[in-house]
Design an enzyme around this catalytic site. Structure first.
Site, PDB file in Angstrom:
ATOM      1  N   GLU A   1     -16.019  52.841  -9.142  1.00 36.99           N
ATOM      2  CA  GLU A   1     -15.470  54.151  -9.505  1.00 36.99           C
ATOM      3  C   GLU A   1     -15.065  54.936  -8.261  1.00 36.99           C
ATOM      4  O   GLU A   1     -14.056  55.646  -8.260  1.00 36.99           O
ATOM      5  CB  GLU A   1     -16.499  54.923 -10.328  1.00 36.99           C
ATOM      6  CG  GLU A   1     -16.724  54.310 -11.717  1.00 36.99           C
ATOM      7  CD  GLU A   1     -17.630  55.144 -12.597  1.00 36.99           C
ATOM      8  OE1 GLU A   1     -17.102  55.910 -13.430  1.00 36.99           O
ATOM      9  OE2 GLU A   1     -18.852  55.031 -12.456  1.00 36.99           O
TER      10      GLU A   1
ATOM     11  N   GLU B   1     -22.172  49.265 -16.650  1.00 31.67           N
ATOM     12  CA  GLU B   1     -23.144  50.268 -17.102  1.00 31.67           C
ATOM     13  C   GLU B   1     -23.560  50.086 -18.560  1.00 31.67           C
ATOM     14  O   GLU B   1     -24.656  50.491 -18.953  1.00 31.67           O
ATOM     15  CB  GLU B   1     -22.574  51.680 -16.911  1.00 31.67           C
ATOM     16  CG  GLU B   1     -22.491  52.133 -15.465  1.00 31.67           C
ATOM     17  CD  GLU B   1     -21.167  51.762 -14.804  1.00 31.67           C
ATOM     18  OE1 GLU B   1     -20.861  52.330 -13.757  1.00 31.67           O
ATOM     19  OE2 GLU B   1     -20.446  50.906 -15.346  1.00 31.67           O
TER      20      GLU B   1
END
Length: 579
Positions: free
Chosen positions: A34, A54
């Protein structure tokens, strides 16, 4: 240094006037990716691996990943990197809300723009972080990484010895699977059988297993060929003179195992580890006729051994720390999760779960439909219900351990002749395509209506329950099957068969398929609460007898309010009493 979130840094870089470039080598996962996506450009080495995993922890990308990734790689590829599509998510993970939530957030950004998507992402991320699913999956994540921390073994500066060559005795389903796992990890294997026909069958099964790994994409053809070059078949012990480890994987017959261990002690080098794949027999009995108890250890694989990830390492009071460390190391090399347990009937996993099948048989004797029971347990999250599992595992296993369990567990063992009646009716489960279900090549298992005549015969012969035929809800079914399992887990912890409660959680997830998103057996039991479990077992014990009698450990925890998973404060809580 101030606490600056990845999201804020990513936004600052993305909005910055000076261009920023992320250089990626190796792994760029989760927040790392990210952060890289917040840059204006990215450059990576060919072997770099990118992903947003995640979801496996019950959450989702929370620093702009759900919005930037689709814009950088396209929506289909982004969804592939984050999860399955919505319908697949409903089918594969119906009890895991993070999958649907992630798709909702992506959809928000597509329909209303990236800013709206980021706002929804932040909101949903905060909700998921504190949700039960995330807490359970995070627990499993860390618990799995702690199984190899073994007091007196991994903290005393011992160095693992290199295991170059392993002998496997017995080329049946388990032996061939164990050999496959070793060969696929570049460990040379000698497979011993009693005659040429059995040896040829074993070699054929190993070749088939390796080809299956190639089809699954977990092994290349070159590595498959290399693996087969490390294989050698044998009909005697002449090739055992230079092996570093022997793993015995023959049928569960004590005299046979004792004879084998007497032979390998005499022939193998003095440093060779003498391991058995027994699933139930006391290791002290297996090695009774040897003088090498310090080298004897249990290497309990789960079927199919080349695929199932759990390796239960069983130690006795005499097993040396070096042997334990060496087997832990081998387990890691062959991509298994090693869990070190103590020596008792059934060890940790099979002992804890012996009531699993028995509870289902008790319910059938009370008039509950076999297929309803399987549906309830599957909906809870198990890969299959207890009756389908019995079909797949084979009735031979159940019959082999029946007397062993009866002798070891006394009044808390439920005597059932249902499997005997199934065999008498010509049923062998998946092995001959006929069990509780019908198994046709290439098709899904289908309930067999004709099994009802066997069920009725069983009910007529079953001991009449004092409580009669009560109305039983789906929740009752779930609890009457799993609460006795939790009760036995309490005894396993009380006797220190496992080092820590979380080891039993990992063993239940990887060995029995207990739903990962529920955190494992003991973690789930703590969410239900010891007082509730104790009260229900006490009630059923009054109605149906000592099979349900709560253990003293469960009773003490229920009355004190201490979680089941909390370490014992008593002097005996030293992880050595049964090891």
């Amino acid at each position: 240094m101030p606490d600056v979130s990845v999201e804020l840094v990513s936004n600052m870089m993305e909005e910055g006037k000076k261009p920023s470039v992320a250089a990626i080598q190796g792994l760029a996962l989760g927040g790392g990716l990210e952060l890289a996506m917040g840059c204006h450009a990215r450059i990576s080495t060919p072997e770099a691996q990118l992903g947003l995993p995640e979801l496996t922890l019950g959450i989702m990308p929370g620093f702009g990943g759900t919005q930037r990734l689709p814009r950088l790689v396209g929506l289909p590829k982004a969804i592939e990197m984050m999860l399955q599509t919505r319908q697949q998510a409903k089918k594969i993970a119906p009890n895991m809300p993070q999958h649907q939530a992630c798709l909702d957030v992506i959809e928000e950004g597509v329909l209303y723009g990236g800013h709206a998507g980021v706002l929804k992402e932040a909101k949903v991320f905060k909700e998921l972080v504190v949700a039960p699913t995330s807490r359970a999956l995070v627990h499993v994540f860390f618990a799995q990484r702690s199984t190899t921390k073994v007091p007196g073994v991994t903290d005393v500066q011992l160095k693992p010895r290199q295991i170059r060559k392993v002998a496997v005795i017995g080329g049946g389903l388990m032996g061939s699977g164990i050999a496959t796992a070793l060969l696929a990890s570049n460990i040379a294997v000698v497979l011993k059988e009693v005659n040429p026909q059995f040896l040829q069958r074993g070699e054929k099964m190993i070749a088939g297993n390796l080809e299956g790994l190639v089809k699954r994409g977990s092994l290349t053809k070159d590595k498959m060929n290399k693996a087969m070059s490390l294989f050698k078949g044998a009909l005697d012990y002449s090739d055992f003179k230079d092996v570093d480890m022997v793993i015995e994987a023959v049928i569960e017959k004590i005299p046979l195992k004792q004879s084998i261990f007497a032979d390998i002690e005499r022939i193998c080098p003095k440093h060779c580890i003498l391991a058995t794949n027994t699933s139930t027999i006391d290791l002290n009995v297996v090695g009774e006729k040897t003088n090498s108890q310090d080298r004897i250890i249990g290497a309990h694989f789960f079927s199919p051994a080349h695929i199932m990830p759990l390796l239960e390492i069983v130690r006795t009071e005499k097993t040396s720390p070096q042997a334990i460390l060496d087997l832990i190391t081998v387990g890691k090399i062959i991509k298994k999760v090693p869990v070190v347990v103590g020596n008792c009937t059934g060890f940790a996993v099979n002992r804890t779960f012996f009531p699993y099948t028995q509870g289902s048989h008790l319910l059938v004797s009370l008039g509950i439909d076999v297929f309803r029971i399987d549906r309830v347990i599957s909906n809870f999250g198990m890969p299959m219900g207890p009756f389908q599992l019995q079909d797949v595992a084979g009735y031979g296993v159940a019959l082999a351990v029946k007397d062993i369990y009866a002798k070891a567990f006394g009044e808390r063992n439920l005597d059932s002749d249902l499997v005997d009646l199934m065999v008498k009716d010509g049923r062998q489960g998946k092995m001959n395509g006929k069990g509780y279900y019908i198994y046709e090549k290439g098709g899904k298992p289908k309930p067999d209506p004709s099994v009802q005549r066997v069920i009725e015969e069983y009910r007529k012969g079953a001991k009449t329950m004092p409580g009669g035929k009560p109305v039983i809800t789906d929740q009752d079914i779930l609890e009457m099957i799993f609460f006795p399992v939790v009760n036995e887990a309490c005894r396993v912890m009380d006797e220190n068969v496992v080092i820590r409660a979380s080891d039993l959680d990992i063993a239940s997830v990887l060995g029995m398929g207990f739903p990962k998103y529920r955190g494992g057996l003991v973690f789930w039991a703590d969410t239900v609460g010891a007082p509730y479990i104790y009260s229900k077992l006490s009630k059923w014990a009054e109605l149906y007898g000592p099979y349900f009698k709560p253990s003293s450990y469960l009773e003490q925890r229920a009355k004190s309010g201490v979680p089941l998973s909390a370490p014992s404060a008593s002097p005996q809580g030293s992880a050595r009493s049964r090891m």
